[in-house]
Design a protein around this motif. Structure first.
Motif, PDB file in Angstrom:
ATOM      1  N   GLN A   1       0.847  -1.189   0.000  1.00 49.60           N
ATOM      2  CA  GLN A   1       0.000   0.000   0.000  1.00 49.60           C
ATOM      3  C   GLN A   1       0.888   1.246   0.000  1.00 49.60           C
ATOM      4  N   PRO A   2       0.961   1.987  -1.115  1.00 45.87           N
ATOM      5  CA  PRO A   2       1.893   3.120  -1.220  1.00 45.87           C
ATOM      6  C   PRO A   2       1.711   4.181  -0.145  1.00 45.87           C
ATOM      7  N   GLU A   3       0.464   4.499   0.220  1.00 47.87           N
ATOM      8  CA  GLU A   3       0.262   5.565   1.208  1.00 47.87           C
ATOM      9  C   GLU A   3       0.820   5.184   2.575  1.00 47.87           C
TER      10      GLU A   3
ATOM     11  N   ALA B   1      14.254   4.188   5.918  1.00 52.18           N
ATOM     12  CA  ALA B   1      13.210   4.680   5.017  1.00 52.18           C
ATOM     13  C   ALA B   1      13.421   4.188   3.582  1.00 52.18           C
ATOM     14  N   ALA B   2      14.674   4.082   3.152  1.00 55.40           N
ATOM     15  CA  ALA B   2      14.985   3.796   1.753  1.00 55.40           C
ATOM     16  C   ALA B   2      14.312   2.527   1.219  1.00 55.40           C
ATOM     17  N   PRO B   3      14.412   1.374   1.900  1.00 56.48           N
ATOM     18  CA  PRO B   3      13.775   0.173   1.329  1.00 56.48           C
ATOM     19  C   PRO B   3      12.257   0.285   1.245  1.00 56.48           C
ATOM     20  N   LEU B   4      11.644   1.033   2.167  1.00 53.32           N
ATOM     21  CA  LEU B   4      10.194   1.231   2.107  1.00 53.32           C
ATOM     22  C   LEU B   4       9.820   2.049   0.876  1.00 53.32           C
ATOM     23  N   VAL B   5      10.613   3.077   0.595  1.00 53.09           N
ATOM     24  CA  VAL B   5      10.368   3.906  -0.584  1.00 53.09           C
ATOM     25  C   VAL B   5      10.478   3.073  -1.852  1.00 53.09           C
ATOM     26  N   GLU B   6      11.539   2.267  -1.948  1.00 52.39           N
ATOM     27  CA  GLU B   6      11.735   1.456  -3.161  1.00 52.39           C
ATOM     28  C   GLU B   6      10.619   0.428  -3.320  1.00 52.39           C
ATOM     29  N   ARG B   7      10.164  -0.122  -2.196  1.00 52.98           N
ATOM     30  CA  ARG B   7       9.056  -1.082  -2.277  1.00 52.98           C
ATOM     31  C   ARG B   7       7.797  -0.396  -2.794  1.00 52.98           C
ATOM     32  N   GLY B   8       7.533   0.819  -2.289  1.00 54.13           N
ATOM     33  CA  GLY B   8       6.353   1.544  -2.739  1.00 54.13           C
ATOM     34  C   GLY B   8       6.425   1.928  -4.199  1.00 54.13           C
ATOM     35  N   LEU B   9       7.601   2.361  -4.658  1.00 53.82           N
ATOM     36  CA  LEU B   9       7.751   2.746  -6.058  1.00 53.82           C
ATOM     37  C   LEU B   9       7.669   1.545  -6.989  1.00 53.82           C
ATOM     38  N   HIS B  10       8.033   0.387  -6.487  1.00 52.87           N
ATOM     39  CA  HIS B  10       7.884  -0.831  -7.284  1.00 52.87           C
ATOM     40  C   HIS B  10       6.403  -1.118  -7.526  1.00 52.87           C
TER      41      HIS B  10
ATOM     42  N   PRO C   1       4.291  11.320  -3.622  1.00 53.49           N
ATOM     43  CA  PRO C   1       4.903  11.449  -2.289  1.00 53.49           C
ATOM     44  C   PRO C   1       6.102  10.532  -2.072  1.00 53.49           C
ATOM     45  N   LEU C   2       6.105   9.369  -2.719  1.00 52.21           N
ATOM     46  CA  LEU C   2       7.246   8.471  -2.554  1.00 52.21           C
ATOM     47  C   LEU C   2       8.500   9.025  -3.233  1.00 52.21           C
ATOM     48  N   TRP C   3       8.334   9.756  -4.325  1.00 49.98           N
ATOM     49  CA  TRP C   3       9.496  10.404  -4.943  1.00 49.98           C
ATOM     50  C   TRP C   3      10.018  11.514  -4.038  1.00 49.98           C
ATOM     51  N   TYR C   4       9.119  12.190  -3.343  1.00 52.16           N
ATOM     52  CA  TYR C   4       9.565  13.173  -2.349  1.00 52.16           C
ATOM     53  C   TYR C   4      10.361  12.480  -1.249  1.00 52.16           C
ATOM     54  N   ASP C   5       9.838  11.355  -0.750  1.00 51.25           N
ATOM     55  CA  ASP C   5      10.548  10.608   0.287  1.00 51.25           C
ATOM     56  C   ASP C   5      11.920  10.159  -0.206  1.00 51.25           C
ATOM     57  N   ARG C   6      11.989   9.765  -1.460  1.00 51.66           N
ATOM     58  CA  ARG C   6      13.275   9.349  -2.029  1.00 51.66           C
ATOM     59  C   ARG C   6      14.261  10.526  -2.050  1.00 51.66           C
ATOM     60  N   GLY C   7      13.731  11.700  -2.365  1.00 48.57           N
ATOM     61  CA  GLY C   7      14.569  12.887  -2.317  1.00 48.57           C
ATOM     62  C   GLY C   7      15.106  13.162  -0.924  1.00 48.57           C
ATOM     63  N   ARG C   8      14.278  12.968   0.079  1.00 48.05           N
ATOM     64  CA  ARG C   8      14.715  13.187   1.461  1.00 48.05           C
ATOM     65  C   ARG C   8      15.807  12.182   1.857  1.00 48.05           C
TER      66      ARG C   8
ATOM     67  N   ALA D   1      18.941  14.332  -4.811  1.00 49.00           N
ATOM     68  CA  ALA D   1      17.698  14.688  -4.127  1.00 49.00           C
ATOM     69  C   ALA D   1      16.874  15.633  -4.993  1.00 49.00           C
ATOM     70  N   ALA D   2      17.534  16.628  -5.593  1.00 50.87           N
ATOM     71  CA  ALA D   2      16.812  17.615  -6.403  1.00 50.87           C
ATOM     72  C   ALA D   2      16.089  16.946  -7.569  1.00 50.87           C
ATOM     73  N   ARG D   3      16.703  15.928  -8.155  1.00 50.44           N
ATOM     74  CA  ARG D   3      16.046  15.238  -9.271  1.00 50.44           C
ATOM     75  C   ARG D   3      14.779  14.515  -8.815  1.00 50.44           C
ATOM     76  N   GLN D   4      14.805  13.982  -7.611  1.00 54.89           N
ATOM     77  CA  GLN D   4      13.613  13.295  -7.093  1.00 54.89           C
ATOM     78  C   GLN D   4      12.501  14.295  -6.810  1.00 54.89           C
ATOM     79  N   TYR D   5      12.856  15.452  -6.237  1.00 44.89           N
ATOM     80  CA  TYR D   5      11.847  16.469  -5.954  1.00 44.89           C
ATOM     81  C   TYR D   5      11.215  16.971  -7.251  1.00 44.89           C
ATOM     82  N   ALA D   6      12.040  17.150  -8.275  1.00 46.52           N
ATOM     83  CA  ALA D   6      11.518  17.621  -9.563  1.00 46.52           C
ATOM     84  C   ALA D   6      10.533  16.610 -10.148  1.00 46.52           C
ATOM     85  N   ARG D   7      10.852  15.328 -10.011  1.00 44.41           N
ATOM     86  CA  ARG D   7       9.935  14.301 -10.531  1.00 44.41           C
ATOM     87  C   ARG D   7       8.639  14.283  -9.730  1.00 44.41           C
ATOM     88  N   ALA D   8       8.738  14.451  -8.410  1.00 42.93           N
ATOM     89  CA  ALA D   8       7.534  14.490  -7.572  1.00 42.93           C
ATOM     90  C   ALA D   8       6.621  15.629  -8.001  1.00 42.93           C
ATOM     91  N   ILE D   9       7.206  16.793  -8.296  1.00 39.59           N
ATOM     92  CA  ILE D   9       6.412  17.958  -8.705  1.00 39.59           C
ATOM     93  C   ILE D   9       5.759  17.717 -10.054  1.00 39.59           C
TER      94      ILE D   9
END
Length: 357
Positions: A164-166, A184-193, A200-207, A218-226
């Motif tokens: 569940q991504p959320e 946090a990282a493995p949770l983010v990758e699992r959600g993006l899979h 929001p997961l791309w934002y988390d990846r940026g963090r 990080a900036a590239r992840q934030y740009a993709r989230a936007i």
């Protein structure tokens, strides 16, 4: 073998298939309530409200009708009306866990945390493995700044709905906020899979990249989230902060401006936006931004001085018109003078830029 391409399914189709039954039994409230549920599942909230209201008009006794209405109203963001509809269901003796869960979430959204916890506890007494109740309880404790319990409940929810991504986003977000990017990282990758379009997961990846000292990544992840969600103001703020620190002020401005429209309380956002305008040569916007900071922080000598200093660069007619609209700020307590021996004659500096977690 059935040709799957010819099979029609889904809540939208199910709602349409009820039309024939309703045409034959136009006074059957159960059919309208069922179609309202399908409309709600298909995202057609207004149609759902219309159907469930007509079902209640035909028969106002069934409590489950009011739960459907409460769900539809909650989806529309009408919290008070949703709570009232749920109360109508309870008056009719209808108290399933789903109703308590809806009330818990509505009270959480309204920041009535104790009431939300009461309803969540009722759900979990009947359904200890209810992933949604565990999730919302984690969010309540996060709002109450009880990080230990928040993480416990969010992890329990993620264990029950691991795709569940959320849930994964909220858990990763809280871990990042507590400087635990490795967890946090493995949770983010699992959600993006599961869902690579979930912004929001791309934002988390940026963090995660930010917290591991990789700001460019990080900036590239934030740009993709936007790109995926223009309302994700935290990503705009982080990207604006990245450009601000890199002294790319013209690039920082649109991101900081959008973030500030969404939230006035992001750390130092007003200061960064004003300075970016100034450094980018947008003098009129800089004057207005510094003027807003004077209103926000009355008596701050630095911001008062900056309004005076930036104003000196504007043509007098422009400055006079701005003062008519925004009001003339107070003069600096000390007029700018040549450097003296005493530091007291210098305008005090604004607070240092603090990067939030």
């Amino acid at each position: 073998m059935v040709d799957l391409r010819t099979v029609r399914s889904g809540p939208d189709v199910q709602a349409a298939e009820l039309n024939g039954a309703i045409a034959k039994q136009p006074r059957n409230p159960v059919l309208y309530a069922r179609r309202a549920s399908f409309h709600l599942a298909a995202g057609k909230t207004d149609a759902a409200v219309q159907d469930i209201n007509y079902a209640i008009e035909l028969d106002d006794a069934p409590g489950e009708f009011y739960l459907i209405k409460a769900r539809a109203l909650r989806t529309k963001g009408q919290l008070q009306a949703a709570v009232a509809a749920a109360a109508d269901a309870q008056k009719r003796g209808y108290n399933p866990p789903d109703l308590h869960l809806l009330l818990a979430e509505a009270h959480l959204a309204a920041r009535r945390y104790d009431t939300s916890l009461d309803y969540l506890d009722r759900v979990l007494r009947e359904q200890p493995d209810n992933a949604s109740a565990l999730f919302y309880k984690g969010l309540v404790y996060a709002a109450l700044r009880d990080t230990v319990q928040a993480l416990d409940y969010l992890r329990a929810s993620a264990a029950r709905v691991p795709r569940q991504p959320e849930v994964l986003h909220q858990l990763a977000y809280l871990l990042n906020a507590n400087r635990q990017p490795a967890q946090a990282a493995p949770l983010v990758e699992r959600g993006l899979h599961v869902d690579r379009q979930y912004a929001p997961l791309w934002y988390d990846r940026g963090r995660v990249f930010d917290l591991t000292a990789l700001p460019d990544s990080a900036a590239r992840q934030y740009a993709r989230a936007i790109r995926l969600d223009t309302a994700l103001y935290r990503a705009d703020y982080r990207l604006g902060l990245y450009y601000y620190k890199a002294k790319q002020h013209a690039k920082a401005i649109p991101h900081l401006r959008r973030a500030r429209r969404r939230s006035q309380y992001l750390p130092n956002i007003g200061q960064m936006l004003a300075e970016s305008y100034e450094w980018a040569g947008q003098t009129q916007q800089a004057w207005v931004a510094y003027r807003e900071l004077v209103k926000q922080f009355p008596g701050d000598k630095h911001y008062t001085f900056k309004v005076w200093k930036v104003g000196q660069r504007l043509p007098q007619p422009v400055l006079d018109s701005l003062k008519e609209v925004y009001g003339a700020p107070p003069l600096p307590r000390r007029a700018p003078v040549a450097p003296a021996l005493s530091f007291d004659s210098l305008p005090s500096r604004a607070p240092a830029l603090l990067t939030p977690r």
